[in-house]
Design an enzyme around this catalytic site. Sequence first.
Site, mmCIF file in Angstrom:
data_model
loop_
_atom_site.group_PDB
_atom_site.id
_atom_site.type_symbol
_atom_site.label_atom_id
_atom_site.label_comp_id
_atom_site.label_asym_id
_atom_site.label_seq_id
_atom_site.Cartn_x
_atom_site.Cartn_y
_atom_site.Cartn_z
ATOM 1 N N LYS A 262 1.362 14.491 1.173
ATOM 2 C CA LYS A 262 0.006 14.826 0.711
ATOM 3 C C LYS A 262 -0.150 16.332 0.481
ATOM 4 O O LYS A 262 -1.125 16.793 -0.084
ATOM 5 C CB LYS A 262 -1.037 14.315 1.710
ATOM 6 C CG LYS A 262 -1.059 12.791 1.836
ATOM 7 C CD LYS A 262 -2.071 12.355 2.885
ATOM 8 C CE LYS A 262 -2.013 10.870 3.203
ATOM 9 N NZ LYS A 262 -2.657 10.017 2.192
ATOM 10 N N THR B 84 -8.201 6.884 -1.947
ATOM 11 C CA THR B 84 -9.549 6.352 -2.134
ATOM 12 C C THR B 84 -10.576 7.449 -1.850
ATOM 13 O O THR B 84 -11.694 7.393 -2.350
ATOM 14 C CB THR B 84 -9.812 5.145 -1.202
ATOM 15 O OG1 THR B 84 -9.318 5.455 0.107
ATOM 16 C CG2 THR B 84 -9.142 3.906 -1.714
ATOM 17 N N LYS C 30 -14.353 8.789 -3.613
ATOM 18 C CA LYS C 30 -15.579 9.162 -2.901
ATOM 19 C C LYS C 30 -16.045 10.548 -3.349
ATOM 20 O O LYS C 30 -17.240 10.810 -3.458
ATOM 21 C CB LYS C 30 -15.347 9.108 -1.382
ATOM 22 C CG LYS C 30 -15.044 7.695 -0.892
ATOM 23 C CD LYS C 30 -14.398 7.651 0.501
ATOM 24 C CE LYS C 30 -13.746 6.285 0.724
ATOM 25 N NZ LYS C 30 -12.847 6.265 1.896
ATOM 26 N N LYS D 275 -7.913 13.973 4.591
ATOM 27 C CA LYS D 275 -7.042 12.794 4.571
ATOM 28 C C LYS D 275 -6.046 12.956 5.704
ATOM 29 O O LYS D 275 -5.975 14.026 6.312
ATOM 30 C CB LYS D 275 -6.306 12.713 3.237
ATOM 31 C CG LYS D 275 -5.663 14.060 2.810
ATOM 32 C CD LYS D 275 -4.957 13.969 1.456
ATOM 33 C CE LYS D 275 -5.884 14.104 0.278
ATOM 34 N NZ LYS D 275 -5.950 12.886 -0.530
ATOM 35 N N ARG D 276 -5.280 11.897 5.984
ATOM 36 C CA ARG D 276 -4.265 12.049 7.012
ATOM 37 C C ARG D 276 -3.314 13.189 6.691
ATOM 38 O O ARG D 276 -3.072 13.503 5.526
ATOM 39 C CB ARG D 276 -3.483 10.730 7.176
ATOM 40 C CG ARG D 276 -4.272 9.645 7.874
ATOM 41 C CD ARG D 276 -4.716 10.071 9.271
ATOM 42 N NE ARG D 276 -3.576 10.201 10.164
ATOM 43 C CZ ARG D 276 -3.161 9.261 10.995
ATOM 44 N NH1 ARG D 276 -3.785 8.096 11.063
ATOM 45 N NH2 ARG D 276 -2.119 9.453 11.774
ATOM 46 N N HIS E 99 0.800 -1.230 0.000
ATOM 47 C CA HIS E 99 0.000 0.000 0.000
ATOM 48 C C HIS E 99 0.825 1.269 0.000
ATOM 49 O O HIS E 99 0.279 2.358 0.185
ATOM 50 C CB HIS E 99 -0.912 0.049 1.221
ATOM 51 C CG HIS E 99 -2.009 -0.959 1.199
ATOM 52 N ND1 HIS E 99 -3.240 -0.700 0.648
ATOM 53 C CD2 HIS E 99 -2.048 -2.237 1.639
ATOM 54 C CE1 HIS E 99 -4.004 -1.778 0.765
ATOM 55 N NE2 HIS E 99 -3.295 -2.728 1.362
HETATM 56 C C1 26W Z 1 4.561 1.733 9.912
HETATM 57 C C2 26W Z 1 3.387 0.920 9.628
HETATM 58 C C3 26W Z 1 2.577 1.416 8.505
HETATM 59 C C4 26W Z 1 3.063 1.372 7.217
HETATM 60 C C5 26W Z 1 2.311 1.809 6.174
HETATM 61 C C6 26W Z 1 1.331 1.899 8.735
HETATM 62 C C7 26W Z 1 0.590 2.357 7.683
HETATM 63 C C8 26W Z 1 1.079 2.305 6.381
HETATM 64 C C9 26W Z 1 0.328 2.773 5.164
HETATM 65 C C10 26W Z 1 1.030 3.910 4.468
HETATM 66 C C11 26W Z 1 -1.066 2.890 5.320
HETATM 67 C C12 26W Z 1 -1.975 3.364 4.281
HETATM 68 O O1 26W Z 1 -3.027 3.742 4.695
HETATM 69 N N1 26W Z 1 -1.693 3.366 2.954
HETATM 70 C C13 26W Z 1 -2.693 3.865 2.025
HETATM 71 O O2 26W Z 1 -3.430 2.757 1.530
HETATM 72 C C14 26W Z 1 -4.528 3.174 0.760
HETATM 73 C C15 26W Z 1 -5.314 1.948 0.380
HETATM 74 O O3 26W Z 1 -4.601 1.181 -0.523
HETATM 75 C C16 26W Z 1 -4.076 3.987 -0.438
HETATM 76 O O4 26W Z 1 -5.205 4.448 -1.119
HETATM 77 C C17 26W Z 1 -3.209 5.170 -0.003
HETATM 78 O O5 26W Z 1 -2.680 5.830 -1.125
HETATM 79 C C18 26W Z 1 -2.086 4.676 0.903
HETATM 80 O O6 26W Z 1 -1.357 5.760 1.438
#
Ligand code: 26W
Length: 823
Positions: A550, A652, A656, A544-545, A356
């Site tokens: 971003k 995502t 929406k 978003k976060r 992701h």
């Molecule tokens: C350190 C642990 C960790 C690592 C990666 C926690 C969280 C993450 C991700 C970056 C989490 C995340 O939410 N990624 C997002 O996933 C979405 C669903 O696929 C994408 O639409 C987003 O672009 C992506 O940032």
Amino acid sequence: MEFDKKIFVDWLRTRLKRNYSKDLKEATRHDMFDAVSAAVMDYIQTNWMATRKEYEGKNVRQLYYLSAEFLMGRALGNNLINLEIREAIGEVLEELGYTYTEIEEEEPDAGLGNGGLGRLAACFLDSLASLDYPGHGYGIRYQYGMFEQHIENGYQVEYPDNWLKHRDPWEVKRSDLAVKVSFGGTPVAEKGPNGNMVFRLENVEEITATPYDIPIVGFNTRTVNRLRLWEASSEDGFDLQLFNDMEYMRAVERQNKAENISRVLYPNDSGPSGKALRLKQQYFFTSASLQDIVNKYKRDHGSNFDDFAKYTVMQLNDTHPVVAIPELMRLLMDENGLGWDAAWDIVTQTLAYTNHTLLAEALERWPIDIFEGLIPRVYQILEEINRRFLTELRNKFPGDWQRHNRMSIIGKGMINMAWLAIVGCFSVNGVAALHSELLKNNELVDWSELYPEKFNNKTNGVTQRRWLLSANPRLSSFITKKIGSGWETDLFRLKKLEAFVDDPAVLDEFLEIKHKNKVDLAAYLKETQDIFIDPDSIFDIQIKRLHEYKRQLLNVLHIMYLYNRLISESDYNPVPRTFIFGAKAASGYRRAKSIIKLINTIADRINNDHRVRGRLRVVFVENYRVSVAEKLFPASDVSEQISTAGKEASGTGNMKFMINGAITLGTLDGANIEIVEEAGEENAVIFGLTAEEIRKIDMSHSYNPQEYISANPGLQVVLNQLIDGTYGAESSGLFHELYDSLVHGVDGQRPDVYYLLADFDAYVQAHEKICELYADRRGWAKKTLLNVARSGKFSSDRTIEEYVRDIWKLEKVHVPFPEGKKK
Ligand code: 26W
């Protein structure tokens, strides 16, 4: 489904009496929410049991979606809509003197996720059930979810999210299915029943994992799947001896320590936490889930594992559950007597991995000593996996030592979880076309050369049941009036709306819906934050976060720039605009928190300046979460998707916005690319450097932000205002740091790592384009209606069908309705 009002009210009465010793008149709103939910649960349980029997009777292949996060939000509205009794319940509540909304607002969000990854998991569960696929979620029942964000004096302050304060009416505790998860100890070799070597752990710390099941109700079908969340506790955690000796703290120490494992969701959505407790969480829920899956297989098929891969497939949501690879090996070998090769065959046929993120700092790596200390036997197996893998690699690329080093799962004292995932899984996918290409050709190029057949793309999607049908009732009934129903389970049908895009009456009707939604949002913000916003202004939204990549900061710089112009240029009269932000920053992410403070400082200044009254407003929505998102998307005109190209895996929220009729103002990043492809270039506003251009600049180390600053006096002024006291002395240190990060680089970092200044000019132009388009009301209506009409691809139903076709190979199971009953 069949619904009888009288029976339902009787049920409410019984519930209120049994649970609260109250009658209908005495009930509080929350009692009422709880009683309604309990009654609805009763309906659900019948279908839930029928679904389980159907799956068991048919002996079907099942999917398990392992995820550390499920960002479910509220369940009541969703369940009512999926059962098609939303209106009927609304009527009952009115008759009892409540509004549906006030009861709905009593439900806390199940905020068991950070952002995109967790919400995606929730959308996937909805699609699986609605499409009649046997697919279930496994995760952690965090006692505290994503923190509650308060804004105090412009700063983010975090408070615990005690979402289980009242009971959760949707969960069913299954103590009968509890399992044990062991930590620490010493592996001891023994002769197994088949004469082979097996390992037993001595002196372990045993944690009890108890599952809580939450029903996942499909839309307009009898299928009810399951989300199983594990809670950690200790069987013999309470030491009566110590208690009797008045050692009260120590008496419950073991209990507390065990319970800490499922205490709280880590609130960082990238970047290393490196904490032993987080690894404990990961192993805890992964091991419990695998034990549960293996136990179920044995109940259904006996202890011959030949058919395990035929009946089981598991999707690993990012690297968080990737410890499943050595853990499943351990369960099959040490606890079920299989040899290495047989076990490895099973593992590599049942596990699939989704990536992701491309951010290097988000790729999980664990220090060997932490890992080995917590799960020594799993580590032994991991070493053996790596040993065998390196042998394979040396045979394929003899003498290429650098490659061997780059690809070793264990190296430099660390375990690389993504490498482990690629070695142990049969499928590796990215979440949007660009993202998957970048993985294959850049970040993971070594791996796609070695295992080209594993790599594939699955562009994300969102469920239209929550994000359109439930969140935007006005637009939903407009759509159904125009093209009939059916789009709720086949979003491509929205295409039919294209027939109306040149009909002025329809366009006006469409504009009116948006306007009403904006009025609703304005009323909500007035009530919750006492802020006035004008529904006739453009609602330009970035939710978003909070993360540097971003680029919320780019948005703010532009607002500052706009503000300066509105004040200094008397003949500058663009369309009035309201800029809306919603974002949580990871608690330890200092710079992200400074950006929140900056947004609030700017908002405060602008909103109190009579010179720009009626022309510009800025709002920071406190405690952004799923239930608030459901109010924001329907009221949006402009969707801010402005990440540095190549950094956002998919996004995502962008989808929406599209299905709710907003125009994308974005970079060519993640799924934005596919959104523009579907919508048509003329129906979006795209700006900025492309991923390829950024990559070139990155590699050449030739970026000099000063060039962009010197060329743009307006930008120069804005940057200076960050440090010259314009926005107050108190926070000037924070803003100074933001300035330095852009202009000079901080802590040895390059300046402006995310290319805000390089894209600034193009971003200003893009906003001007938006104003121009918006001024032509019917032209705007046509573009936004076309966005809705062409959003079919972004249903998570489409995504799930692709996973099923390429990876999961599931078959639909239709759960029949009982004789004589339609639904
Ligand atoms: C350190 C642990 C960790 C690592 C990666 C926690 C969280 C993450 C991700 C970056 C989490 C995340 O939410 N990624 C997002 O996933 C979405 C669903 O696929 C994408 O639409 C987003 O672009 C992506 O940032």
